[in-house]
Each structure stands twice: as C-alpha cells, then as structure tokens.
Write a protein that holds these residues in place. Sequence first.
Motif, PDB file in Angstrom:
ATOM      1  N   ASN A   1       0.828  -1.204   0.000  1.00 38.96           N
ATOM      2  CA  ASN A   1       0.000   0.000   0.000  1.00 38.96           C
ATOM      3  C   ASN A   1       0.867   1.260   0.000  1.00 38.96           C
ATOM      4  OD1 ASN A   1      -2.389  -1.424  -0.010  1.00 38.96           O
ATOM      5  ND2 ASN A   1      -2.618  -1.395   2.231  1.00 38.96           N
ATOM      6  N   GLN A   2       1.934   1.220   0.793  1.00 38.88           N
ATOM      7  CA  GLN A   2       2.837   2.360   0.857  1.00 38.88           C
ATOM      8  C   GLN A   2       3.532   2.566  -0.484  1.00 38.88           C
ATOM      9  OE1 GLN A   2       2.840   4.308   3.257  1.00 38.88           O
ATOM     10  NE2 GLN A   2       4.780   5.399   3.479  1.00 38.88           N
ATOM     11  N   LYS A   3       3.922   1.472  -1.111  1.00 40.64           N
ATOM     12  CA  LYS A   3       4.586   1.564  -2.416  1.00 40.64           C
ATOM     13  C   LYS A   3       3.619   2.090  -3.478  1.00 40.64           C
ATOM     14  CE  LYS A   3       7.416  -1.019  -5.707  1.00 40.64           C
ATOM     15  NZ  LYS A   3       6.743  -0.463  -6.902  1.00 40.64           N
ATOM     16  N   SER A   4       2.398   1.630  -3.442  1.00 36.09           N
ATOM     17  CA  SER A   4       1.411   2.098  -4.405  1.00 36.09           C
ATOM     18  C   SER A   4       1.162   3.588  -4.252  1.00 36.09           C
ATOM     19  CB  SER A   4       0.099   1.329  -4.214  1.00 36.09           C
ATOM     20  OG  SER A   4      -0.905   1.824  -5.082  1.00 36.09           O
ATOM     21  N   SER A   5       1.077   4.057  -3.016  1.00 36.42           N
ATOM     22  CA  SER A   5       0.867   5.489  -2.753  1.00 36.42           C
ATOM     23  C   SER A   5       2.078   6.299  -3.206  1.00 36.42           C
ATOM     24  CB  SER A   5       0.619   5.702  -1.258  1.00 36.42           C
ATOM     25  OG  SER A   5       0.484   7.077  -0.965  1.00 36.42           O
ATOM     26  N   ARG A   6       3.278   5.802  -2.914  1.00 41.51           N
ATOM     27  CA  ARG A   6       4.517   6.496  -3.298  1.00 41.51           C
ATOM     28  C   ARG A   6       4.659   6.545  -4.815  1.00 41.51           C
ATOM     29  NH1 ARG A   6       9.646   4.335  -2.947  1.00 41.51           N
ATOM     30  NH2 ARG A   6       8.722   2.699  -4.253  1.00 41.51           N
ATOM     31  N   ASP A   7       4.368   5.427  -5.488  1.00 37.98           N
ATOM     32  CA  ASP A   7       4.482   5.382  -6.944  1.00 37.98           C
ATOM     33  C   ASP A   7       3.469   6.308  -7.609  1.00 37.98           C
ATOM     34  OD1 ASP A   7       6.465   3.559  -6.570  1.00 37.98           O
ATOM     35  OD2 ASP A   7       5.327   1.812  -7.288  1.00 37.98           O
ATOM     36  N   SER A   8       2.307   6.449  -7.013  1.00 36.67           N
ATOM     37  CA  SER A   8       1.302   7.366  -7.543  1.00 36.67           C
ATOM     38  C   SER A   8       1.802   8.808  -7.458  1.00 36.67           C
ATOM     39  CB  SER A   8      -0.009   7.217  -6.771  1.00 36.67           C
ATOM     40  OG  SER A   8      -0.975   8.130  -7.236  1.00 36.67           O
ATOM     41  N   MET A   9       2.471   9.154  -6.356  1.00 38.05           N
ATOM     42  CA  MET A   9       3.041  10.501  -6.213  1.00 38.05           C
ATOM     43  C   MET A   9       4.164  10.722  -7.221  1.00 38.05           C
ATOM     44  SD  MET A   9       3.070  11.305  -2.111  1.00 38.05           S
ATOM     45  CE  MET A   9       4.065   9.871  -1.666  1.00 38.05           C
ATOM     46  N   ILE A  10       4.930   9.674  -7.483  1.00 37.39           N
ATOM     47  CA  ILE A  10       6.015   9.773  -8.465  1.00 37.39           C
ATOM     48  C   ILE A  10       5.448  10.044  -9.860  1.00 37.39           C
ATOM     49  CG2 ILE A  10       7.773   8.445  -9.696  1.00 37.39           C
ATOM     50  CD1 ILE A  10       8.522   7.139  -7.056  1.00 37.39           C
ATOM     51  N   ASP A  11       4.400   9.302 -10.228  1.00 36.83           N
ATOM     52  CA  ASP A  11       3.785   9.503 -11.549  1.00 36.83           C
ATOM     53  C   ASP A  11       3.270  10.936 -11.698  1.00 36.83           C
ATOM     54  OD1 ASP A  11       4.293   6.891 -12.259  1.00 36.83           O
ATOM     55  OD2 ASP A  11       2.340   6.148 -11.585  1.00 36.83           O
ATOM     56  N   LYS A  12       2.735  11.489 -10.640  1.00 32.52           N
ATOM     57  CA  LYS A  12       2.239  12.861 -10.669  1.00 32.52           C
ATOM     58  C   LYS A  12       3.393  13.858 -10.735  1.00 32.52           C
ATOM     59  CE  LYS A  12      -0.798  16.010  -8.103  1.00 32.52           C
ATOM     60  NZ  LYS A  12      -1.616  16.184  -6.873  1.00 32.52           N
ATOM     61  N   GLU A  13       4.496  13.493 -10.081  1.00 27.70           N
ATOM     62  CA  GLU A  13       5.648  14.385 -10.023  1.00 27.70           C
ATOM     63  C   GLU A  13       6.301  14.563 -11.386  1.00 27.70           C
ATOM     64  OE1 GLU A  13       8.666  16.847  -8.196  1.00 27.70           O
ATOM     65  OE2 GLU A  13       6.583  16.318  -7.802  1.00 27.70           O
ATOM     66  N   TYR A  14       6.260  13.549 -12.237  1.00 24.69           N
ATOM     67  CA  TYR A  14       6.824  13.688 -13.579  1.00 24.69           C
ATOM     68  C   TYR A  14       6.278  14.940 -14.272  1.00 24.69           C
ATOM     69  CZ  TYR A  14       8.296   8.736 -13.394  1.00 24.69           C
ATOM     70  OH  TYR A  14       8.877   7.537 -13.061  1.00 24.69           O
ATOM     71  N   THR A  15       4.958  15.037 -14.298  1.00 22.21           N
ATOM     72  CA  THR A  15       4.301  16.139 -14.993  1.00 22.21           C
ATOM     73  C   THR A  15       4.482  17.460 -14.268  1.00 22.21           C
ATOM     74  OG1 THR A  15       2.629  14.615 -15.868  1.00 22.21           O
ATOM     75  CG2 THR A  15       2.097  16.957 -15.896  1.00 22.21           C
ATOM     76  N   GLU A  16       4.342  17.452 -12.950  1.00 23.06           N
ATOM     77  CA  GLU A  16       4.435  18.704 -12.198  1.00 23.06           C
ATOM     78  C   GLU A  16       5.841  19.286 -12.257  1.00 23.06           C
ATOM     79  OE1 GLU A  16       2.982  17.942  -8.276  1.00 23.06           O
ATOM     80  OE2 GLU A  16       0.872  17.986  -8.897  1.00 23.06           O
TER      81      GLU A  16
END
Length: 223
Positions: A146-161
């Motif tokens: 769950n922690q990895k899924s949450s972290r990876d989701s933030m990473i995917d968002k960070e690419y664009t931002e």
Amino acid sequence: MKFRNIIISFVSAIITTFLIGGSYVLYAETGKKDYYSFKNPSASFYTVQAQYHESMNEYFNDKLAALTEMTDESESFYNNVNFNPPNDATSINYSVKCGEKNVSTYCVSMGAMDIYLAYVDTLNKMKGFLPMENLPSNPTAENLLNQKSSRDSMIDKEYTEARTAMEATLMAYDEFRLAYPTHKKYTSVLNGMIKYKIALIKIRNQIVKFPGKFIDATSAECE
C-alpha cells in the motif's frame, strides 16, 4: 517570442520522448557544479523531491546571476559568445558546445533538461525500492504494498508537475533575459535625460541673472 516558443517546444518534445521510451542520456558532469545531489533512489520520495527542486532553483539562480553580471559589465554584451547560443546549437553534446558560462535560453534550457532527466531517472529507479518511511513498527506485506502504491502514484504525478515547473521557469528566464537589457538601457537613457534637465536648469538660472537692460544700451532687445 518565436525563438522562445521553439526552445520550450523543443525541450518538451525531447522530454516526452525520453518519458515514453524510458531511455535517459545523462551528459558528462565533469567540471560542472553539482546540481545532482538528489540522485539517491533509496532515499524517501520527499527527500529526493526537495533536493531536486532545491538544485533546480540553485541552477536558475546561478544563471540569472551570471546573466545580470554579464550585462552589467559591458554595454556590448550582445556580442559576448556566452550571451548567444553556439552556432552549431543542434549538436546533441550541448555540454561541450555551451560550456558552463553560456546564458543563452538554448543552453540554459538544455542544462535544465539534463537535470530534469536525471531526476526522472532517479524517480524511475526509486520504484524498485520499497518505501520504508511512515510504516508501523511491524509492517506487513500489505502495509508495504500500500505504501509503495501510494509512493508510486506521487512519483507519476511528479513527472508532470516537475516538467511544468521547469518549463514555466524557462519561460520566465527567457523573458528576463530579454527584458533586463532593455530595462538597463531605459535606465541609462532616463539618467541621461535627468542630467540634461539639470543642465538646462543651471543654464536658466544663469540667464535670469542677466539684467533686463544692459548699461548704455539704447534698447532692451538684441538686434
């Protein structure tokens, strides 16, 4: 304006290509200031994120400082080789063609892109590590996933931002690079006009001291 749009579009296109293809070419950093302290994929996401944005901020601050120093030192800064992009700016080896001191929008954008791509590479590698922060004392496999899924989701968002922030900063830099020399010239002209006004006032003050009629003159008017 047209040149700026070409540069920004060029940077965006290359970034998109790298993101889709998953291949990252990191140029030689030898002899350059270290803007890559964030390259530690085993660190926490927030640590890497903070270090990257601090590095990018420092990079642009250094370029702005170099730009203002260059324009302040000489009025012929337009002829400075480091103010303009290299003649063969299409070369992929920008680090050799531009050097560290070049403040052209092209070279600054390529340097910023290099830092960004290193950041993307670090984020991608980070996905191979399980996040170890903010976990219970005896984490279960479900906690970790769950922690990895949450972290990876933030990473995917960070690419664009992160890309959006970089492009906006590049546009602001390009505007400043064009506006600051104009402001500097305007200030010079304004100071010259002020000096001219002061000189006219001094002349006027001297003229008013002349008598209305010169001694032994038959007329108060000049013929």
